[in-house]
Design a protein around this motif. Structure first.
Motif, PDB file in Angstrom:
ATOM      1  N   GLU A 216       0.827  -1.218   0.000  1.00  0.00           N
ATOM      2  CA  GLU A 216       0.000   0.000   0.000  1.00  0.00           C
ATOM      3  C   GLU A 216       0.859   1.266   0.000  1.00  0.00           C
ATOM      4  O   GLU A 216       0.475   2.318  -0.467  1.00  0.00           O
ATOM      5  CB  GLU A 216      -0.906  -0.008   1.245  1.00  0.00           C
ATOM      6  CG  GLU A 216      -2.229   0.680   0.974  1.00  0.00           C
ATOM      7  CD  GLU A 216      -3.153   0.671   2.170  1.00  0.00           C
ATOM      8  OE1 GLU A 216      -2.682   0.555   3.325  1.00  0.00           O
ATOM      9  OE2 GLU A 216      -4.360   0.785   1.933  1.00  0.00           O
ATOM     10  N   GLU A 302      -4.183  -1.446 -10.649  1.00  0.00           N
ATOM     11  CA  GLU A 302      -5.463  -1.471  -9.923  1.00  0.00           C
ATOM     12  C   GLU A 302      -5.826  -2.897  -9.520  1.00  0.00           C
ATOM     13  O   GLU A 302      -6.262  -3.141  -8.395  1.00  0.00           O
ATOM     14  CB  GLU A 302      -6.582  -0.870 -10.783  1.00  0.00           C
ATOM     15  CG  GLU A 302      -6.512   0.636 -10.930  1.00  0.00           C
ATOM     16  CD  GLU A 302      -7.802   1.240 -11.449  1.00  0.00           C
ATOM     17  OE1 GLU A 302      -8.810   0.510 -11.615  1.00  0.00           O
ATOM     18  OE2 GLU A 302      -7.832   2.464 -11.677  1.00  0.00           O
ATOM     19  N   LYS A 307      -2.826   2.073  -7.837  1.00  0.00           N
ATOM     20  CA  LYS A 307      -3.571   3.094  -8.585  1.00  0.00           C
ATOM     21  C   LYS A 307      -2.775   3.537  -9.805  1.00  0.00           C
ATOM     22  O   LYS A 307      -1.538   3.471  -9.799  1.00  0.00           O
ATOM     23  CB  LYS A 307      -3.816   4.327  -7.708  1.00  0.00           C
ATOM     24  CG  LYS A 307      -4.960   4.192  -6.732  1.00  0.00           C
ATOM     25  CD  LYS A 307      -5.316   5.524  -6.085  1.00  0.00           C
ATOM     26  CE  LYS A 307      -6.481   6.206  -6.793  1.00  0.00           C
ATOM     27  NZ  LYS A 307      -7.037   7.343  -6.039  1.00  0.00           N
ATOM     28  N   SER A 309      -2.860   7.050 -12.204  1.00  0.00           N
ATOM     29  CA  SER A 309      -3.480   8.372 -12.276  1.00  0.00           C
ATOM     30  C   SER A 309      -2.730   9.276 -13.249  1.00  0.00           C
ATOM     31  O   SER A 309      -1.535   9.098 -13.469  1.00  0.00           O
ATOM     32  CB  SER A 309      -3.444   9.021 -10.870  1.00  0.00           C
ATOM     33  OG  SER A 309      -3.844  10.386 -10.925  1.00  0.00           O
ATOM     34  N   ARG A 314      -8.309   9.221 -13.019  1.00  0.00           N
ATOM     35  CA  ARG A 314      -7.972   7.788 -13.139  1.00  0.00           C
ATOM     36  C   ARG A 314      -7.615   7.513 -14.601  1.00  0.00           C
ATOM     37  O   ARG A 314      -8.399   7.848 -15.504  1.00  0.00           O
ATOM     38  CB  ARG A 314      -9.206   6.989 -12.721  1.00  0.00           C
ATOM     39  CG  ARG A 314      -9.068   5.475 -12.759  1.00  0.00           C
ATOM     40  CD  ARG A 314     -10.415   4.844 -12.419  1.00  0.00           C
ATOM     41  NE  ARG A 314     -10.370   3.385 -12.435  1.00  0.00           N
ATOM     42  CZ  ARG A 314     -11.256   2.612 -13.067  1.00  0.00           C
ATOM     43  NH1 ARG A 314     -12.249   3.164 -13.731  1.00  0.00           N
ATOM     44  NH2 ARG A 314     -11.155   1.288 -13.028  1.00  0.00           N
ATOM     45  N   LYS A 334      -1.100   2.476  -3.749  1.00  0.00           N
ATOM     46  CA  LYS A 334      -2.296   3.321  -3.614  1.00  0.00           C
ATOM     47  C   LYS A 334      -1.992   4.592  -2.825  1.00  0.00           C
ATOM     48  O   LYS A 334      -2.265   5.716  -3.291  1.00  0.00           O
ATOM     49  CB  LYS A 334      -3.384   2.480  -2.909  1.00  0.00           C
ATOM     50  CG  LYS A 334      -4.745   3.127  -2.781  1.00  0.00           C
ATOM     51  CD  LYS A 334      -5.783   2.064  -2.337  1.00  0.00           C
ATOM     52  CE  LYS A 334      -7.157   2.671  -2.148  1.00  0.00           C
ATOM     53  NZ  LYS A 334      -7.182   3.720  -1.099  1.00  0.00           N
ATOM     54  N   LYS A 335      -1.406   4.430  -1.629  1.00  0.00           N
ATOM     55  CA  LYS A 335      -1.178   5.594  -0.773  1.00  0.00           C
ATOM     56  C   LYS A 335      -0.151   6.562  -1.375  1.00  0.00           C
ATOM     57  O   LYS A 335      -0.227   7.778  -1.177  1.00  0.00           O
ATOM     58  CB  LYS A 335      -0.697   5.122   0.613  1.00  0.00           C
ATOM     59  CG  LYS A 335      -1.766   4.417   1.433  1.00  0.00           C
ATOM     60  CD  LYS A 335      -1.986   5.150   2.751  1.00  0.00           C
ATOM     61  CE  LYS A 335      -2.921   4.428   3.707  1.00  0.00           C
ATOM     62  NZ  LYS A 335      -4.262   4.218   3.155  1.00  0.00           N
ATOM     63  N   GLU A 338      -1.983   8.488  -4.136  1.00  0.00           N
ATOM     64  CA  GLU A 338      -2.931   9.433  -3.516  1.00  0.00           C
ATOM     65  C   GLU A 338      -2.191  10.638  -2.908  1.00  0.00           C
ATOM     66  O   GLU A 338      -2.638  11.779  -3.000  1.00  0.00           O
ATOM     67  CB  GLU A 338      -3.787   8.707  -2.467  1.00  0.00           C
ATOM     68  CG  GLU A 338      -4.838   7.814  -3.121  1.00  0.00           C
ATOM     69  CD  GLU A 338      -5.546   6.885  -2.162  1.00  0.00           C
ATOM     70  OE1 GLU A 338      -6.524   6.238  -2.591  1.00  0.00           O
ATOM     71  OE2 GLU A 338      -5.105   6.787  -0.985  1.00  0.00           O
ATOM     72  N   TYR A 339      -1.004  10.366  -2.332  1.00  0.00           N
ATOM     73  CA  TYR A 339      -0.206  11.479  -1.774  1.00  0.00           C
ATOM     74  C   TYR A 339       0.225  12.423  -2.895  1.00  0.00           C
ATOM     75  O   TYR A 339       0.088  13.644  -2.805  1.00  0.00           O
ATOM     76  CB  TYR A 339       1.011  10.901  -1.038  1.00  0.00           C
ATOM     77  CG  TYR A 339       1.989  11.933  -0.518  1.00  0.00           C
ATOM     78  CD1 TYR A 339       3.326  11.916  -0.929  1.00  0.00           C
ATOM     79  CD2 TYR A 339       1.582  12.938   0.358  1.00  0.00           C
ATOM     80  CE1 TYR A 339       4.234  12.867  -0.469  1.00  0.00           C
ATOM     81  CE2 TYR A 339       2.478  13.900   0.827  1.00  0.00           C
ATOM     82  CZ  TYR A 339       3.814  13.854   0.408  1.00  0.00           C
ATOM     83  OH  TYR A 339       4.701  14.804   0.856  1.00  0.00           O
ATOM     84  N   GLU A 341      -1.296  12.911  -5.694  1.00  0.00           N
ATOM     85  CA  GLU A 341      -2.488  13.625  -6.209  1.00  0.00           C
ATOM     86  C   GLU A 341      -2.829  14.839  -5.352  1.00  0.00           C
ATOM     87  O   GLU A 341      -3.381  15.837  -5.852  1.00  0.00           O
ATOM     88  CB  GLU A 341      -3.686  12.664  -6.282  1.00  0.00           C
ATOM     89  CG  GLU A 341      -3.599  11.672  -7.456  1.00  0.00           C
ATOM     90  CD  GLU A 341      -4.724  10.628  -7.433  1.00  0.00           C
ATOM     91  OE1 GLU A 341      -5.153  10.223  -6.322  1.00  0.00           O
ATOM     92  OE2 GLU A 341      -5.155  10.208  -8.529  1.00  0.00           O
ATOM     93  N   THR A 342      -2.452  14.814  -4.048  1.00  0.00           N
ATOM     94  CA  THR A 342      -2.772  15.990  -3.205  1.00  0.00           C
ATOM     95  C   THR A 342      -2.016  17.218  -3.703  1.00  0.00           C
ATOM     96  O   THR A 342      -2.458  18.342  -3.535  1.00  0.00           O
ATOM     97  CB  THR A 342      -2.397  15.736  -1.718  1.00  0.00           C
ATOM     98  OG1 THR A 342      -0.974  15.516  -1.629  1.00  0.00           O
ATOM     99  CG2 THR A 342      -3.136  14.536  -1.157  1.00  0.00           C
TER     100      THR A 342
END
Ligand code: AHG
Ligand code: MN
Ligand code: MN
Ligand code: MN
Length: 348
Positions: A216, A302, A307, A309, A314, A334-335, A338-339, A341-342
């Motif tokens: 993750e 996925e 992920k 992106s 997506r 994933k994490k 996502e980090y 993407e912030t």
């Protein structure tokens, strides 16, 4: 969907759970296409492994491909091998390759009519140095009736383009083969990710990674930092933050980048972390091609719990408007994605 082919306990030391065994659980038409792709990749593995011996290194002398890249001999050979295997399996309706300007309608089709997109040799700039390279592929159902009208090339081409320009979420199967210290085929048909290592003594891909899941988080990042000055502020701030004592526990991240998407992605899939090819001032949509690099890798990520992106959406939702369309790619844990993407959200 494929049955869950967790390899049964071996009944003897001579029992092999091969890629073909795994394929037997699939729909026969799709199985035929995938089997032909595995043969193409075995041939490419042999060509890559002997490149220095059979003088297959260096440029092809065919000038630039549609990407504006100087084709290597093995780009051309790998493309020919892939195309011939797909034609001969009799289940392919259209092929789209990094090395072909336009998608090609396949006449020798008896049934199936699958749409196959592929990067026959990924990371080909590494060939002359013997660094890992790969092949990437994706398979779709036709979006509409495949037209093959030799008297109407316009109509045929537009039908091919419609069938090829599908979003990654429509993919039936996605995979890659890494040609490295081992030759490993990694594939998903929408029910988990499986890795098959080529046994050179038997000549078969053997199941070695039964349901791969990506960690993750992971403290390895793969970006070409030579482009740092071209990146926008959000990406620069993201990369700078990885060099601070890590938010995950004190250590800064490690940088690993070999210049082959397949090699960098495979390490990311198994160890965790993130691969990124951002857009920049010179190429706002980045370098990697949506159809046969970003979408297949994002489906695999996925399916493994990770992920894929573009930074703002997506990858699998992006509907291609052009066959060789490029998109920024951030793919991996994933994490970690996502980090990343912030930093785009902050900018918005
Ligand atoms: P290809 O060899 O199929 O054209 O792909 C090369 C891609 C990808 O494999 C790799 O990650 C990236 O180009 C490297 O680009 P840079 O050399 O610009 O870092
Ligand atoms: Mn190329
Ligand atoms: Mn590539
Ligand atoms: Mn390529």
């Amino acid at each position: 969907a494929a049955a869950k082919p967790t390899a049964p306990a071996k009944r003897s030391e001579f029992e092999l759970f091969t890629f073909n065994t795994w394929l037997f659980n699939l729909d026969t038409e799709l199985c035929t296409v995938l089997s032909s792709i595995s043969v193409a990749c075995k041939q490419i593995a042999a060509a890559v492994g002997r490149a220095g011996i059979s003088s297959l290194t260096g440029v092809a002398g065919t000038g630039e491909n549609v990407q504006g890249e100087e084709q290597k001999k093995l780009d051309v050979i790998s493309n020919d091998i892939f195309s011939m295997c797909l034609r001969n399996c009799g289940r392919t309706g259209v092929i789209a390759s990094e090395e072909e300007e336009n998608p090609i309608a396949v006449e020798e089709t008896t049934s199936g009519n699958y749409i196959v997109v592929f990067d026959p040799l990924d990371g080909s700039s590494n060939i002359d140095a013997g660094i890992s390279v790969g092949s990437i592929f994706g398979i779709y159902e036709p979006a509409e009736e495949c037209v093959v009208d030799m008297d109407d090339p316009e109509k045929t081409l537009s039908s091919c383009i419609t069938n090829v320009c599908q979003p990654g979420k429509n993919l039936l199967a996605a995979g890659y083969v890494l040609y490295s210290s081992c030759t490993i085929l990694v594939i998903t048909t929408g029910d988990g990710v499986f890795g098959f290592t080529l046994d050179p003594y038997v000549g078969e891909f053997v199941l070695t990674h039964d349901r791969i899941t990506i960690p993750e988080t992971g403290m390895i990042y793969a970006f070409n930092e030579g482009n740092y000055q071209l990146w926008d502020a959000g990406v620069k701030a993201y990369i700078d933050s990885l060099k601070e004592p890590s938010k995950w526990g004190g250590k800064p991240y490690s940088a690993r980048y070999i210049g082959s998407l397949v090699g960098d992605f495979h390490r990311t899939l198994l160890y965790g972390g993130i691969y990124g090819y951002p857009g920049d001032k010179k190429n706002t949509t980045g370098k990697l091609r949506l159809l046969y690099e970003c979408a297949p890798m994002s489906m695999i990520a996925e399916q493994a719990g990770g992920k894929g992106s573009t930074g703002v959406e997506r990858v699998l939702d992006v509907v291609p408007t052009k066959v060789h369309q490029r998109v920024p790619l951030f793919v991996g844990s994933k994490k970690e994605v996502e980090y990343l993407e912030t930093f785009f959200a902050k900018k918005a």
